[in-house]
Each structure stands twice: as structure tokens, then as C-alpha cells.
Design a protein around this motif. Structure first.
Motif, PDB file in Angstrom:
ATOM      1  N   PHE A 166     -12.184  27.801  -0.075  1.00  0.00           N
ATOM      2  CA  PHE A 166     -11.878  27.080   1.155  1.00  0.00           C
ATOM      3  C   PHE A 166     -13.061  27.103   2.121  1.00  0.00           C
ATOM      4  O   PHE A 166     -13.833  28.063   2.156  1.00  0.00           O
ATOM      5  CB  PHE A 166     -10.654  27.689   1.845  1.00  0.00           C
ATOM      6  N   LYS A 167     -13.166  26.045   2.914  1.00  0.00           N
ATOM      7  CA  LYS A 167     -14.191  25.983   3.944  1.00  0.00           C
ATOM      8  C   LYS A 167     -13.767  26.811   5.155  1.00  0.00           C
ATOM      9  O   LYS A 167     -12.595  26.844   5.509  1.00  0.00           O
ATOM     10  CB  LYS A 167     -14.422  24.527   4.373  1.00  0.00           C
ATOM     11  N   ARG A 168     -14.735  27.430   5.777  1.00  0.00           N
ATOM     12  CA  ARG A 168     -14.452  28.236   6.965  1.00  0.00           C
ATOM     13  C   ARG A 168     -14.663  27.381   8.210  1.00  0.00           C
ATOM     14  O   ARG A 168     -15.734  27.376   8.808  1.00  0.00           O
ATOM     15  CB  ARG A 168     -15.356  29.464   6.997  1.00  0.00           C
ATOM     16  N   ALA A 169     -13.622  26.675   8.583  1.00  0.00           N
ATOM     17  CA  ALA A 169     -13.719  25.773   9.730  1.00  0.00           C
ATOM     18  C   ALA A 169     -13.115  26.367  10.992  1.00  0.00           C
ATOM     19  O   ALA A 169     -13.314  25.838  12.081  1.00  0.00           O
ATOM     20  CB  ALA A 169     -13.029  24.446   9.407  1.00  0.00           C
ATOM     21  N   PHE A 170     -12.367  27.467  10.855  1.00  0.00           N
ATOM     22  CA  PHE A 170     -11.673  28.052  11.997  1.00  0.00           C
ATOM     23  C   PHE A 170     -12.524  29.141  12.650  1.00  0.00           C
ATOM     24  O   PHE A 170     -13.007  30.049  11.973  1.00  0.00           O
ATOM     25  CB  PHE A 170     -10.335  28.655  11.563  1.00  0.00           C
ATOM     26  N   LYS A 171     -12.669  29.038  13.959  1.00  0.00           N
ATOM     27  CA  LYS A 171     -13.317  30.083  14.738  1.00  0.00           C
ATOM     28  C   LYS A 171     -12.279  31.162  15.076  1.00  0.00           C
ATOM     29  O   LYS A 171     -11.074  30.935  14.928  1.00  0.00           O
ATOM     30  CB  LYS A 171     -13.907  29.490  16.015  1.00  0.00           C
ATOM     31  N   PRO A 172     -12.730  32.345  15.535  1.00  0.00           N
ATOM     32  CA  PRO A 172     -11.760  33.415  15.846  1.00  0.00           C
ATOM     33  C   PRO A 172     -10.657  32.983  16.808  1.00  0.00           C
ATOM     34  O   PRO A 172      -9.485  33.304  16.604  1.00  0.00           O
ATOM     35  CB  PRO A 172     -12.643  34.509  16.454  1.00  0.00           C
ATOM     36  N   LEU A 173     -11.014  32.252  17.868  1.00  0.00           N
ATOM     37  CA  LEU A 173     -10.002  31.788  18.814  1.00  0.00           C
ATOM     38  C   LEU A 173      -9.010  30.851  18.143  1.00  0.00           C
ATOM     39  O   LEU A 173      -7.802  30.890  18.432  1.00  0.00           O
ATOM     40  CB  LEU A 173     -10.672  31.086  19.999  1.00  0.00           C
ATOM     41  N   VAL A 194      -6.661  23.611  21.827  1.00  0.00           N
ATOM     42  CA  VAL A 194      -5.821  22.849  22.758  1.00  0.00           C
ATOM     43  C   VAL A 194      -4.448  23.501  22.879  1.00  0.00           C
ATOM     44  O   VAL A 194      -3.900  23.650  23.982  1.00  0.00           O
ATOM     45  CB  VAL A 194      -5.686  21.392  22.280  1.00  0.00           C
ATOM     46  N   TYR A 195      -3.887  23.917  21.750  1.00  0.00           N
ATOM     47  CA  TYR A 195      -2.559  24.528  21.765  1.00  0.00           C
ATOM     48  C   TYR A 195      -2.565  25.851  22.527  1.00  0.00           C
ATOM     49  O   TYR A 195      -1.614  26.169  23.251  1.00  0.00           O
ATOM     50  CB  TYR A 195      -2.069  24.752  20.334  1.00  0.00           C
ATOM     51  N   VAL A 196      -3.620  26.632  22.353  1.00  0.00           N
ATOM     52  CA  VAL A 196      -3.725  27.903  23.079  1.00  0.00           C
ATOM     53  C   VAL A 196      -3.755  27.647  24.581  1.00  0.00           C
ATOM     54  O   VAL A 196      -3.053  28.310  25.361  1.00  0.00           O
ATOM     55  CB  VAL A 196      -4.981  28.677  22.633  1.00  0.00           C
ATOM     56  N   ALA A 197      -4.563  26.676  24.995  1.00  0.00           N
ATOM     57  CA  ALA A 197      -4.670  26.358  26.424  1.00  0.00           C
ATOM     58  C   ALA A 197      -3.330  25.883  26.980  1.00  0.00           C
ATOM     59  O   ALA A 197      -2.913  26.300  28.076  1.00  0.00           O
ATOM     60  CB  ALA A 197      -5.744  25.297  26.637  1.00  0.00           C
ATOM     61  N   ILE A 198      -2.634  25.030  26.222  1.00  0.00           N
ATOM     62  CA  ILE A 198      -1.340  24.523  26.691  1.00  0.00           C
ATOM     63  C   ILE A 198      -0.333  25.656  26.826  1.00  0.00           C
ATOM     64  O   ILE A 198       0.402  25.748  27.827  1.00  0.00           O
ATOM     65  CB  ILE A 198      -0.820  23.438  25.725  1.00  0.00           C
ATOM     66  N   ASN A 199      -0.274  26.539  25.832  1.00  0.00           N
ATOM     67  CA  ASN A 199       0.673  27.654  25.885  1.00  0.00           C
ATOM     68  C   ASN A 199       0.402  28.570  27.072  1.00  0.00           C
ATOM     69  O   ASN A 199       1.325  28.988  27.779  1.00  0.00           O
ATOM     70  CB  ASN A 199       0.601  28.454  24.580  1.00  0.00           C
ATOM     71  N   LEU A 208       1.291  26.783  30.386  1.00  0.00           N
ATOM     72  CA  LEU A 208       2.741  26.702  30.568  1.00  0.00           C
ATOM     73  C   LEU A 208       3.320  28.045  30.996  1.00  0.00           C
ATOM     74  O   LEU A 208       4.192  28.108  31.874  1.00  0.00           O
ATOM     75  CB  LEU A 208       3.402  26.229  29.274  1.00  0.00           C
ATOM     76  N   CYS A 209       2.833  29.123  30.380  1.00  0.00           N
ATOM     77  CA  CYS A 209       3.311  30.460  30.764  1.00  0.00           C
ATOM     78  C   CYS A 209       2.972  30.760  32.218  1.00  0.00           C
ATOM     79  O   CYS A 209       3.823  31.250  32.980  1.00  0.00           O
ATOM     80  CB  CYS A 209       2.692  31.516  29.851  1.00  0.00           C
ATOM     81  N   ILE A 210       1.741  30.460  32.614  1.00  0.00           N
ATOM     82  CA  ILE A 210       1.330  30.704  34.003  1.00  0.00           C
ATOM     83  C   ILE A 210       2.156  29.852  34.956  1.00  0.00           C
ATOM     84  O   ILE A 210       2.599  30.325  36.017  1.00  0.00           O
ATOM     85  CB  ILE A 210      -0.174  30.412  34.166  1.00  0.00           C
ATOM     86  N   ALA A 211       2.390  28.598  34.580  1.00  0.00           N
ATOM     87  CA  ALA A 211       3.162  27.699  35.442  1.00  0.00           C
ATOM     88  C   ALA A 211       4.581  28.221  35.648  1.00  0.00           C
ATOM     89  O   ALA A 211       5.099  28.230  36.776  1.00  0.00           O
ATOM     90  CB  ALA A 211       3.193  26.301  34.836  1.00  0.00           C
TER      91      ALA A 211
END
Length: 243
Positions: A32-39, A192-197, A200-203
Motif C-alpha cells: 500500500f502507498k503511504r498517503a496518510f500523515k500522522p494527523l 477536514v473531518y478533524v477540524a469539523i469535529n 463542533l465540540c467547542i461550539a
């Protein structure tokens, strides 16, 4: 001017070669290609957890079956046990970073007599769990979409079972389409999903106490000590404690 970037690329290449050598020792060849960063790797688990949807989906069960204290202390105690499992799996994942982590670890750490059966059970249990969890998450999302539509209409709209099921199918199909995208696209979406989550929690943490009238705000003693039983008879809890 380009020396830092060159050093970074060289260090990444060295890490990749080292990991490939480790996989070779484990009997694997990297495919598999390593396309995912730690975040972005973190984003997968963080999105699956879905703090706000998870809490909202179980309120209907938690409030009449224990009340506030069951949610607070149940979450706190459960988190300690889940954290121990997570730390153990992180250690295993660091030592043997294979794509088929769970069943590979079960096969490697089990006795020769039982390793095939146990790895088969772990692999298929994980597969069934993934399918069931996806269905559960999407069903909870469909219920919340229908609830939002009802609230937005002043509770004049109430979704029928057919409409609710249609929303559920639409959400499933949308997720199927997203999963068909390339690995690189999926990796970028995790940020994007991390930022949205997080937003939303902060809001919710800020808006909920600010917008709630004072007469509806419970005290800390209520949140930490209230016990509510609206469904089961008292002897059920007595028997449970005795057991």
C-alpha cells in the motif's frame, strides 16, 4: 535554500526503508502507498468516535436508565478501560505495523494449536463489528437529521419510518461514494473531518451553557450524583448490585 526539504525527504525515505525492512522481517512486503500523515491517521479514529453524535445518539437510552450520573461516571470508568486497550494496541501496532493488525497479532501471539482459529475469529469479528458500527453510526445520523428537520419546522414535521429509512439509505450511499475516492483524497479529507469535529465540540461547549436558561441548568451535584430509573423495577438494580 533547499537543504531542509532535501533532508526531510531523505529522512522520510530512510524511515520508509527501515519500515519496509521491518515488514520483511515479519514476512510482509509493503504493497500500500503511504498517503496518510500522522494527523490524518488520527483523523480516522477521531471521526469514528464522533464525540457529539455518539453522545447525542445514546441520550435517549442513558437519561431514563441511570440519569446524569450514569453518563458521567459510566463514561469516566469506561474510558479508563478503553484507554488501557488502546495503549496495548498502540504498542502492538508500533512493534508489528502490518495492514492486518488485529488478526496478525492474534496469530503471532497465540499458541500454534489455536492461532489459526483465533486469528480467524478476530478477523471476522472485526469485520462484522466494522459493518455493524457503520450501520449504527449512519442510523444515528439519520435520526438526528430527522430530529433537526422536526425542530426546524416547529415540530410540525415528524418523519415516518419510511422517510427515516430513506434518509439512512441516502447517508449510506454518500459514504459509499466517499470511500470509492482515491487514497490521497481520503487522507486529505481526514484533516477536514478533524477540524469539523473539534469546532463542533467547542461550539457546543460554549453555546450550550450560554443559551440555556438558568432555570434549566443543573448543579454539579445533580450531574455527578443524580440517578434516574424510569423503566426497570427497583429490584432489578438491587439484583444487579448483589450480583
Amino acid at each position: 535554500m533547499n537543504r531542509p526539504s532535501i533532508r526531510t525527504s531523505l529522512s522520510k525515505a530512510a524511515v520508509a526503508k527501515r519500515d519496509e525492512a521491518l515488514l520483511a522481517q515479519l514476512g510482509y512486503k509493503q504493497e500500500f502507498k503511504r498517503a496518510f500523515k500522522p494527523l490524518e491517521v488520527f483523523g480516522i479514529s477521531f471521526s469514528i468516535i464522533g464525540l457529539l453524535p455518539s453522545i447525542a445518539s445514546v441520550l435517549v437510552y442513558a437519561l431514563p436508565n441511570g440519569g446524569a450520573s450514569s453518563m458521567v461516571w459510566g463514561w469516566a470508568v469506561g474510558s479508563l478501560f478503553i484507554l488501557s486497550v488502546g495503549l496495548s494496541m498502540a504498542e502492538l501496532g508500533s512493534a508489528a505495523p502490518t495492514s492486518g493488525g488485529l488478526y496478525y497479532w492474534a496469530h503471532s501471539l497465540s499458541s500454534p494449536r489455536w492461532r489459526n482459529l483465533l486469528s480467524w475469529i478476530v478477523g471476522y469479528a472485526n469485520t462484522v463489528g466494522s459493518i455493524a458500527s457503520l450501520a449504527s453510526i449512519d442510523w444515528g445520523c439519520a435520526v438526528q437529521v430527522a430530529a433537526a428537520a422536526s425542530i426546524g419546522s416547529g415540530q410540525t414535521f415528524a418523519a415516518t419510518n419510511a422517510q427515516l429509512f430513506g434518509i439512512y439509505i441516502a447517508i449510506l450511499l454518500s459514504h459509499a461514494i466517499v470511500c470509492c475516492l482515491g487514497t490521497t483524497v481520503l487522507a486529505r479529507l481526514q484533516s477536514v473531518y478533524v477540524a469539523i469535529n473539534i469546532l463542533l465540540c467547542i461550539a457546543v461547549i460554549i453555546v450550550l451553557p450560554v443559551a440555556t436558561p438558568k432555570e434549566y441548568i443543573n448543579s454539579a451535584s445533580y450531574a455527578l450524583g443524580n440517578f434516574t430509573n424510569c423503566i426497570y423495577p427497583p429490584f432489578f438494580f438491587f439484583s444487579f448490585r448483589r450480583g
